[in-house]
Design an enzyme around this catalytic site. Structure first.
Site, PDB file in Angstrom:
ATOM      1  N   ASP A  43      36.048  29.381  42.084  1.00 52.28           N
ATOM      2  CA  ASP A  43      35.230  30.557  41.741  1.00 52.28           C
ATOM      3  C   ASP A  43      35.695  31.154  40.424  1.00 52.28           C
ATOM      4  O   ASP A  43      36.796  31.697  40.333  1.00 52.28           O
ATOM      5  CB  ASP A  43      35.350  31.605  42.850  1.00 52.28           C
ATOM      6  CG  ASP A  43      34.494  32.832  42.567  1.00 52.28           C
ATOM      7  OD1 ASP A  43      33.340  32.856  43.005  1.00 52.28           O
ATOM      8  OD2 ASP A  43      34.979  33.772  41.883  1.00 52.28           O
ATOM      9  N   TYR A  48      35.621  36.291  33.236  1.00 48.94           N
ATOM     10  CA  TYR A  48      37.051  35.999  33.393  1.00 48.94           C
ATOM     11  C   TYR A  48      37.633  35.330  32.152  1.00 48.94           C
ATOM     12  O   TYR A  48      38.851  35.224  32.014  1.00 48.94           O
ATOM     13  CB  TYR A  48      37.327  35.096  34.611  1.00 48.94           C
ATOM     14  CG  TYR A  48      36.880  35.645  35.955  1.00 48.94           C
ATOM     15  CD1 TYR A  48      36.469  36.967  36.095  1.00 48.94           C
ATOM     16  CD2 TYR A  48      36.874  34.843  37.080  1.00 48.94           C
ATOM     17  CE1 TYR A  48      36.044  37.455  37.325  1.00 48.94           C
ATOM     18  CE2 TYR A  48      36.454  35.329  38.320  1.00 48.94           C
ATOM     19  CZ  TYR A  48      36.038  36.638  38.424  1.00 48.94           C
ATOM     20  OH  TYR A  48      35.621  37.108  39.640  1.00 48.94           O
ATOM     21  N   LYS A  73      29.633  33.136  37.266  1.00 44.25           N
ATOM     22  CA  LYS A  73      28.845  34.371  37.400  1.00 44.25           C
ATOM     23  C   LYS A  73      28.333  34.843  36.051  1.00 44.25           C
ATOM     24  O   LYS A  73      29.016  34.701  35.028  1.00 44.25           O
ATOM     25  CB  LYS A  73      29.701  35.481  38.037  1.00 44.25           C
ATOM     26  CG  LYS A  73      30.435  35.071  39.289  1.00 44.25           C
ATOM     27  CD  LYS A  73      31.179  36.209  39.946  1.00 44.25           C
ATOM     28  CE  LYS A  73      32.166  35.676  40.977  1.00 44.25           C
ATOM     29  NZ  LYS A  73      33.455  35.222  40.408  1.00 44.25           N
ATOM     30  N   HIS A 106      26.881  38.910  38.592  1.00 52.29           N
ATOM     31  CA  HIS A 106      28.210  39.457  38.856  1.00 52.29           C
ATOM     32  C   HIS A 106      28.168  40.919  39.316  1.00 52.29           C
ATOM     33  O   HIS A 106      28.934  41.326  40.191  1.00 52.29           O
ATOM     34  CB  HIS A 106      29.047  39.334  37.572  1.00 52.29           C
ATOM     35  CG  HIS A 106      30.527  39.347  37.787  1.00 52.29           C
ATOM     36  ND1 HIS A 106      31.407  38.676  36.979  1.00 52.29           N
ATOM     37  CD2 HIS A 106      31.302  39.958  38.720  1.00 52.29           C
ATOM     38  CE1 HIS A 106      32.635  38.861  37.401  1.00 52.29           C
ATOM     39  NE2 HIS A 106      32.603  39.647  38.454  1.00 52.29           N
TER      40      HIS A 106
HETATM   41  P1  NDP Z   1      43.363  38.370  46.153  1.00 53.29           P
HETATM   42  O1  NDP Z   1      43.053  39.350  47.221  1.00 53.29           O
HETATM   43  O2  NDP Z   1      43.022  36.946  46.337  1.00 53.29           O
HETATM   44  O3  NDP Z   1      44.894  38.543  45.849  1.00 53.29           O
HETATM   45  C1  NDP Z   1      45.559  37.829  44.859  1.00 53.29           C
HETATM   46  C2  NDP Z   1      47.002  38.318  44.824  1.00 53.29           C
HETATM   47  O4  NDP Z   1      47.678  37.940  46.016  1.00 53.29           O
HETATM   48  C3  NDP Z   1      47.773  37.763  43.665  1.00 53.29           C
HETATM   49  O5  NDP Z   1      48.634  38.780  43.204  1.00 53.29           O
HETATM   50  C4  NDP Z   1      48.594  36.628  44.294  1.00 53.29           C
HETATM   51  O6  NDP Z   1      49.808  36.460  43.595  1.00 53.29           O
HETATM   52  C5  NDP Z   1      48.839  37.159  45.676  1.00 53.29           C
HETATM   53  N1  NDP Z   1      48.929  36.104  46.703  1.00 53.29           N
HETATM   54  C6  NDP Z   1      48.113  35.046  46.852  1.00 53.29           C
HETATM   55  N2  NDP Z   1      48.466  34.314  47.924  1.00 53.29           N
HETATM   56  C7  NDP Z   1      49.561  34.918  48.455  1.00 53.29           C
HETATM   57  C8  NDP Z   1      50.369  34.629  49.581  1.00 53.29           C
HETATM   58  N3  NDP Z   1      50.122  33.584  50.368  1.00 53.29           N
HETATM   59  N4  NDP Z   1      51.414  35.457  49.827  1.00 53.29           N
HETATM   60  C9  NDP Z   1      51.654  36.527  49.036  1.00 53.29           C
HETATM   61  N5  NDP Z   1      50.912  36.851  47.968  1.00 53.29           N
HETATM   62  C10 NDP Z   1      49.864  36.046  47.685  1.00 53.29           C
HETATM   63  O7  NDP Z   1      42.676  38.947  44.809  1.00 53.29           O
HETATM   64  P2  NDP Z   1      41.565  38.522  43.784  1.00 53.29           P
HETATM   65  O8  NDP Z   1      41.074  39.777  43.184  1.00 53.29           O
HETATM   66  O9  NDP Z   1      42.054  37.486  42.858  1.00 53.29           O
HETATM   67  O10 NDP Z   1      40.370  37.934  44.665  1.00 53.29           O
HETATM   68  C11 NDP Z   1      40.167  36.549  44.885  1.00 53.29           C
HETATM   69  C12 NDP Z   1      39.034  36.020  44.028  1.00 53.29           C
HETATM   70  O11 NDP Z   1      37.821  36.730  44.264  1.00 53.29           O
HETATM   71  C13 NDP Z   1      39.233  36.203  42.524  1.00 53.29           C
HETATM   72  O12 NDP Z   1      40.189  35.337  41.978  1.00 53.29           O
HETATM   73  C14 NDP Z   1      37.835  35.989  42.021  1.00 53.29           C
HETATM   74  O13 NDP Z   1      37.515  34.620  41.990  1.00 53.29           O
HETATM   75  C15 NDP Z   1      37.030  36.743  43.076  1.00 53.29           C
HETATM   76  N6  NDP Z   1      36.770  38.151  42.676  1.00 53.29           N
HETATM   77  C16 NDP Z   1      35.464  38.514  42.437  1.00 53.29           C
HETATM   78  C17 NDP Z   1      35.141  39.805  42.086  1.00 53.29           C
HETATM   79  C18 NDP Z   1      33.718  40.163  41.856  1.00 53.29           C
HETATM   80  O14 NDP Z   1      33.439  41.261  41.349  1.00 53.29           O
HETATM   81  N7  NDP Z   1      32.782  39.313  42.196  1.00 53.29           N
HETATM   82  C19 NDP Z   1      36.161  40.859  41.939  1.00 53.29           C
HETATM   83  C20 NDP Z   1      37.515  40.382  42.230  1.00 53.29           C
HETATM   84  C21 NDP Z   1      37.771  39.099  42.596  1.00 53.29           C
HETATM   85  P3  NDP Z   1      50.223  35.045  42.926  1.00 53.29           P
HETATM   86  O15 NDP Z   1      49.068  34.597  42.074  1.00 53.29           O
HETATM   87  O16 NDP Z   1      51.433  35.407  42.137  1.00 53.29           O
HETATM   88  O17 NDP Z   1      50.501  34.122  44.072  1.00 53.29           O
END
Ligand code: NDP
Length: 281
Positions: A43, A48, A73, A106
């Site tokens: 995604d 981004y 998006k 988006h």
């Molecule tokens: P998430 O809720 O997926 O959280 C990501 C965070 O959690 C990062 O800091 C990561 O750190 C940490 N993390 C991941 N796995 C673990 C684990 N197993 N244990 C502990 N910490 C963990 O946030 P996102 O906002 O990135 O949401 C996911 C996806 O949704 C986005 O990447 C994007 O593709 C989409 N999105 C879409 C939006 C929209 O408006 N349509 C808005 C926001 C997101 P690390 O990387 O250091 O592991």
């Protein structure tokens, strides 16, 4: 990989990999690692700034295109269908692909009716296997459905244990729209990774909080796209298909719902002005 079938018959993996806030120079490596870990759904978004890097990782992987599910998006455009066509062409070129599997509006800001009309054309031309929306509130989603030909296949919205969208999911199901969670871990806000209820449930299964959260959404039929740049966590987050939460555990998690965004409300006039008025250069 378990899939959900979208309203046009297209199958979408129930778990994928998100690349929001992954720098362009880190994205190729992260997506390559995710593909190696077994993810097949990615995604991204024009906003981004990392579509090129996603495309590079896809190309290098050698994985047949048909085995992948790629979402990007459309950012808010100036009015007029031609702007959407231009933005889509740019995304496709950056990704180095002939088509995407899912193309989403988006944000529900600006002239998104003209965007949707253009996306319907893109879909009919076979350049997006499915089209959908993101961050649409119930009244916006229903109005779009009532006044257009194609029903969005997906609505990607903030969904996690503290904002569960249970009623909205029911409405979407009735309308034929698949719910997809963004921010499944709420990006760690509100102490998610140390939450006592989630940790205790995890301990009962020998699983982490992150795995419990993803499993809980998968059992609810919510598509999830967790983000991580850490290969160990990528492996952890995809390892959620060998256990099941009980009805009692699902009910315990249901109690964590606060019903409010932990990020921002899309109805906040300041955010409407800031995001709705922002254009990608
Ligand atoms: P998430 O809720 O997926 O959280 C990501 C965070 O959690 C990062 O800091 C990561 O750190 C940490 N993390 C991941 N796995 C673990 C684990 N197993 N244990 C502990 N910490 C963990 O946030 P996102 O906002 O990135 O949401 C996911 C996806 O949704 C986005 O990447 C994007 O593709 C989409 N999105 C879409 C939006 C929209 O408006 N349509 C808005 C926001 C997101 P690390 O990387 O250091 O592991």
């Amino acid at each position: 990989m378990q899939t959900v079938t979208l309203n046009n018959g297209v199958d979408m993996p129930i778990l994928g990999f998100g690349v929001y806030q992954v720098d362009n120079d880190q994205t190729e490596q992260a997506v390559s690692a995710a593909l190696t870990a077994g993810y097949r759904s990615i995604d991204t978004a024009a906003a981004y700034g990392n579509e090129e890097a996603v495309g590079a990782a896809i190309k290098k992987s050698g994985i047949p295109r048909g085995e992948l599910f790629i979402t990007t998006k459309l950012w808010v455009q100036d009015a007029g269908e031609e702007n959407t066509h231009r933005a889509f062409d740019a995304s496709l070129a950056k990704l180095g692909l002939d088509y995407v599997d899912l193309y989403l509006i988006h944000q529900p800001f600006g002239d998104y009716y003209s965007e949707w009309r253009a996306m319907q054309e893109i879909h009919k031309a076979g350049r997006a296997r499915a089209i959908g929306v993101s961050n649409f509130a119930p009244e916006q989603l229903v109005d779009l459905i009532v006044n257009n030909e194609i029903v969005p296949a997906v609505n990607q919205i903030e969904t996690h244990p503290f904002k569960q969208n249970t009623d909205y999911q029911e409405l979407m199901r009735a309308e034929g729209v698949q719910i997809e969670s963004w921010g499944p871990f709420a990006e760690g806000k509100n102490g998610l990774f140390t939450n006592g209820t989630l940790a205790a449930i995890g301990a009962e299964h020998g699983k982490s909080v992150a795995q419990v959260v993803l499993r809980w959404m998968i059992q609810r039929g919510v598509v999830v796209i967790p983000k991580s740049v850490n290969p160990d966590r990528m492996a952890e987050n995809i390892d959620v298909f060998d256990f099941a939460l009980t009805d009692g555990q699902m009910a315990q998690i249901a109690h964590l719902d606060g019903g409010e965004s932990l990020f921002f409300e899309h109805t906040d006039p300041q955010m409407v002005r800031r995001l709705g008025g922002y254009r990608l250069s």
